[in-house]
Design a protein around this motif. Structure first.
Motif, short mmCIF file in Angstrom:
data_model
loop_
_atom_site.label_atom_id
_atom_site.label_comp_id
_atom_site.label_asym_id
_atom_site.label_seq_id
_atom_site.Cartn_x
_atom_site.Cartn_y
_atom_site.Cartn_z
N MET A 140 6.49 7.31 8.64
CA MET A 140 5.89 8.31 7.75
C MET A 140 6.26 8.09 6.29
O MET A 140 5.56 8.56 5.38
N ASN A 141 7.35 7.35 6.04
CA ASN A 141 7.70 7.04 4.66
C ASN A 141 6.64 6.19 3.97
O ASN A 141 6.49 6.22 2.75
N VAL A 142 5.89 5.41 4.80
CA VAL A 142 4.82 4.59 4.23
C VAL A 142 3.79 5.48 3.55
O VAL A 142 3.23 5.14 2.51
N PHE A 143 3.53 6.67 4.13
CA PHE A 143 2.58 7.60 3.53
C PHE A 143 3.23 8.49 2.46
O PHE A 143 2.66 8.74 1.41
N MET A 144 4.45 8.96 2.77
CA MET A 144 5.07 9.97 1.92
C MET A 144 5.69 9.38 0.65
O MET A 144 5.79 10.06 -0.37
N GLU A 145 6.14 8.13 0.72
CA GLU A 145 6.83 7.54 -0.43
C GLU A 145 6.04 6.42 -1.10
O GLU A 145 6.42 5.95 -2.16
N ASN A 146 4.95 6.01 -0.46
CA ASN A 146 4.16 4.89 -0.99
C ASN A 146 2.81 5.41 -1.45
O ASN A 146 1.84 5.47 -0.70
N ARG A 147 2.75 5.79 -2.71
CA ARG A 147 1.54 6.38 -3.28
C ARG A 147 0.35 5.42 -3.20
O ARG A 147 -0.77 5.83 -2.87
N ALA A 148 0.60 4.14 -3.45
CA ALA A 148 -0.48 3.16 -3.44
C ALA A 148 -1.10 3.05 -2.05
O ALA A 148 -2.33 3.03 -1.91
N PHE A 149 -0.28 2.98 -1.02
CA PHE A 149 -0.77 2.86 0.35
C PHE A 149 -1.58 4.09 0.75
O PHE A 149 -2.69 3.98 1.29
N SER A 166 -0.87 -5.35 0.17
CA SER A 166 0.18 -5.81 -0.74
C SER A 166 1.20 -4.72 -1.05
O SER A 166 2.19 -4.97 -1.73
N SER A 167 0.98 -3.51 -0.52
CA SER A 167 1.88 -2.40 -0.85
C SER A 167 2.93 -2.14 0.22
O SER A 167 3.75 -1.23 0.07
N ALA A 207 -9.05 9.04 -6.32
CA ALA A 207 -8.05 8.52 -5.37
C ALA A 207 -7.79 7.04 -5.62
O ALA A 207 -6.64 6.58 -5.56
N SER A 208 -8.84 6.30 -5.92
CA SER A 208 -8.70 4.86 -6.15
C SER A 208 -7.93 4.57 -7.44
O SER A 208 -7.06 3.70 -7.47
N PHE A 209 -8.23 5.32 -8.49
CA PHE A 209 -7.61 5.06 -9.79
C PHE A 209 -6.17 5.57 -9.85
O PHE A 209 -5.32 4.99 -10.55
N ALA A 210 -5.88 6.64 -9.10
CA ALA A 210 -4.57 7.29 -9.20
C ALA A 210 -3.48 6.58 -8.43
O ALA A 210 -2.32 6.97 -8.49
N ARG A 211 -3.82 5.50 -7.71
CA ARG A 211 -2.81 4.82 -6.88
C ARG A 211 -1.73 4.13 -7.71
O ARG A 211 -0.67 3.80 -7.21
N GLY A 212 -2.02 3.86 -8.98
CA GLY A 212 -1.03 3.21 -9.84
C GLY A 212 -1.25 1.72 -9.93
O GLY A 212 -2.13 1.15 -9.28
N ASN A 213 -0.43 1.06 -10.75
CA ASN A 213 -0.57 -0.38 -10.98
C ASN A 213 0.12 -1.17 -9.88
O ASN A 213 1.34 -1.12 -9.73
N MET A 214 -0.68 -1.92 -9.10
CA MET A 214 -0.13 -2.71 -8.01
C MET A 214 0.66 -3.91 -8.54
O MET A 214 1.63 -4.35 -7.93
N ARG A 215 0.28 -4.48 -9.64
CA ARG A 215 0.92 -5.69 -10.15
C ARG A 215 2.42 -5.47 -10.41
O ARG A 215 3.23 -6.36 -10.26
N LYS A 216 2.80 -4.24 -10.76
CA LYS A 216 4.20 -3.94 -11.05
C LYS A 216 4.99 -3.68 -9.78
O LYS A 216 6.20 -3.63 -9.81
N LYS A 217 4.27 -3.50 -8.64
CA LYS A 217 4.95 -3.11 -7.41
C LYS A 217 5.09 -4.23 -6.41
O LYS A 217 5.92 -4.18 -5.52
N VAL A 218 4.25 -5.23 -6.52
CA VAL A 218 4.20 -6.26 -5.50
C VAL A 218 5.53 -6.98 -5.34
O VAL A 218 5.98 -7.28 -4.24
N ASP A 219 6.20 -7.26 -6.45
CA ASP A 219 7.45 -8.02 -6.38
C ASP A 219 8.51 -7.29 -5.57
O ASP A 219 9.32 -7.92 -4.88
N ASN A 220 8.50 -5.97 -5.65
CA ASN A 220 9.51 -5.18 -4.93
C ASN A 220 9.10 -4.85 -3.51
O ASN A 220 9.93 -4.45 -2.69
#
Length: 468
Positions: free
Chosen positions: A255-264, A381-382, A452-465
């Motif tokens: 459930m953390n994938v949904f609750m803590e991962n805004r992009a996903f 990628s998230s 919903a699509s735009f509010a997910r945030g910048n993926m490029r800054k998250k992929v490395d982590n």
């Protein structure tokens, strides 16, 4: 930082195997729709039985997608993929020799289980093999294969049904299924099981299956009031599922994938909205073209195929762009183009020229092509590698839920504006009103999808982590 990629199996070999399976299942599904009237006539099927030929596949696939996706993460994605190809192929053969309606419905459910294994692992395997900077391109190729299958299905299904018989529509899947199995056994040497050794949540899988079958069957009953007798228990099962998954040690969905991962989360919501807003478009336009415009089924099919062809042509390009440009920007643009196409379709009249209808379908296809592969790229990628199977399965579940909800909305609007009447010339004005309002509702749904699509945030800054 690039992710480690296993290289004992050629990336191209993996792409070929997954692309073949991504063509097979949609082609098989769309070809069956053409054969349904002939099948119903020969086997004396009533309307309810005929609807279950289509519904059984979707419900079975939705029930097993996430549980089998999680199992693939544990025991190996290649194993589940090969099993899925085998089950799908055997079910196709059994459908071709089925003696009665009951057998057909049962084997369609079996085919749906096989399809859930293919779709629940295909994208996950591609994600395991290809590094982040190449995923958009391969996801685009994969999406193109899906739409080529959707385009080829009605054409091939019509030819086989007319000249060979409806059973041949199922038999034609068998050679391709055998080819996929043979190729994978021969060429796929790697196994991907990033959650190997973890326990499997059988109770959560059971609750999940009950939840999905209740909700999806309820959607299929809309606009009847009996639909609530299934949807409401499905919602209760959803709450029970979340409660259980948050407390078990090895959940099928963390459930953390949904609750803590805004992009996903937002990317999957965007996918759900997109499928909900677009799936019924072909159904609505088929009625419009045949009843209002007076086209034959073949003529209507030729017009409607323009949308998946455009999607197949532009999906690889959109995927490559999302490798270089922030995926949320590309996908949000696609959602906006889709909304524009739906609003244009909400303006059609009985006298609307055919070239305008085709133009609207091209816009709709272009919008979905621009949205789909970048959105898939963002989802996969998230998450961490051990969640690839589940993430792929959740995305496929969003597709099936969206398709069922889309048809439910269309049926609800028909019930409100037309009632339970046969579609005859007397009711054509009400049909037109229902179709226009449906496209208007779907257009506004896409407007919400843009957020919903735009509010997910910048993926490029998250992929490395690689967030959870």
């Amino acid at each position: 930082m690039k992710e480690p990629v296993e290289t004992s199996t050629s990336k191209t070999v993996v792409l070929i195997a997954i692309t073949m399976s991504s063509f097979l299942a949609p082609m098989a599904l769309s070809s069956v729709n053409i054969a349904l009237p002939t099948m119903a006539k020969e086997l004396n099927m009533n309307a309810l039985s005929l609807s279950w030929v289509a519904t059984a596949y979707m419900v079975a696939a939705a029930m097993f997608l996430v549980p089998l996706g999680r199992l693939a993460d544990i025991v190996g994605r290649k194993k589940i993929f090969l099993l899925g190809a085998g089950v799908f192929t055997v079910a196709s053969f059994l459908l071709g020799v089925s003696p009665s309606t009951g057998f057909i419905i049962a084997f369609r459910a079996m085919q749906g289980i096989g399809g859930s294994m293919l779709f629940g692992t295909g994208i996950a395997i591609l994600t395991s093999v290809y590094p982040t900077e190449e995923r958009g391109r391969v996801f685009g190729i994969n999406v193109a294969a899906v739409y080529l299958g959707l385009s080829a299905g009605p054409f091939l299904g019509g030819i086989f049904t007319q000249y060979v018989g409806w059973r041949s529509v199922f038999f034609m899947n068998v050679p391709l299924g055998i080819a996929i199995l043979s190729f994978c056994i021969w060429k796929l040497r790697e196994e991907w099981a990033h959650a190997r050794g973890e326990s499997y949540d059988f109770i959560g899988s059971l609750i999940y299956a009950v939840m999905l079958i209740s909700i999806m069957y309820g959607f299929s009953l809309l606009p009847k009031t009996e639909a609530l007798l299934f949807i409401l228990p499905g919602v209760a099962a959803m709450l029970a599922f979340v409660f259980w998954e948050k407390r078990t040690k090895s959940p099928i969905i963390n459930m953390n994938v949904f609750m803590e991962n805004r992009a996903f989360t937002l990317s999957n919501i965007a996918a759900l909205i997109s499928y909900s807003a677009t799936y019924a478009a072909g159904f609505l336009l088929s009625l419009y073209l045949q009843h209002i415009k007076g086209l034959s089924p073949t003529g209507a099919g030729i017009i409607l195929v323009s949308q998946p062809i455009v999607q197949a042509l532009f999906s690889p390009l959109a995927g490559r762009v999302s490798d270089r440009v922030e995926p949320r920007l590309v996908a949000s643009t696609g959602m906006a183009v889709t909304a524009a196409g739906l609003f244009c379709l909400a303006l059609i009249e009985a006298a609307t020229p055919m070239w305008i209808i085709v133009g609207d379908l091209v816009v709709l296809g272009l919008g979905f092509a621009i949205f789909s592969s970048p959105n898939t790229n963002a989802i996969m990628s998230s998450v961490e590698t051990k969640f690839y199977g589940v993430a792929s399965s959740v995305l496929s579940t969003m597709r099936l839920l969206g398709q069922m909800f889309s048809m439910g909305v269309a049926m609800l609007l028909f019930a409100v504006y037309m009632g339970k009447v046969e579609i005859v010339p007397l009711y054509y004005p009400l049909l037109m009103k229902s179709v226009r309002i449906a496209f208007l509702v779907f257009g506004f749904m896409c407007v919400a999808g843009i957020y919903a699509s735009f509010a997910r945030g910048n993926m490029r800054k998250k992929v490395d982590n690689q967030q959870l």
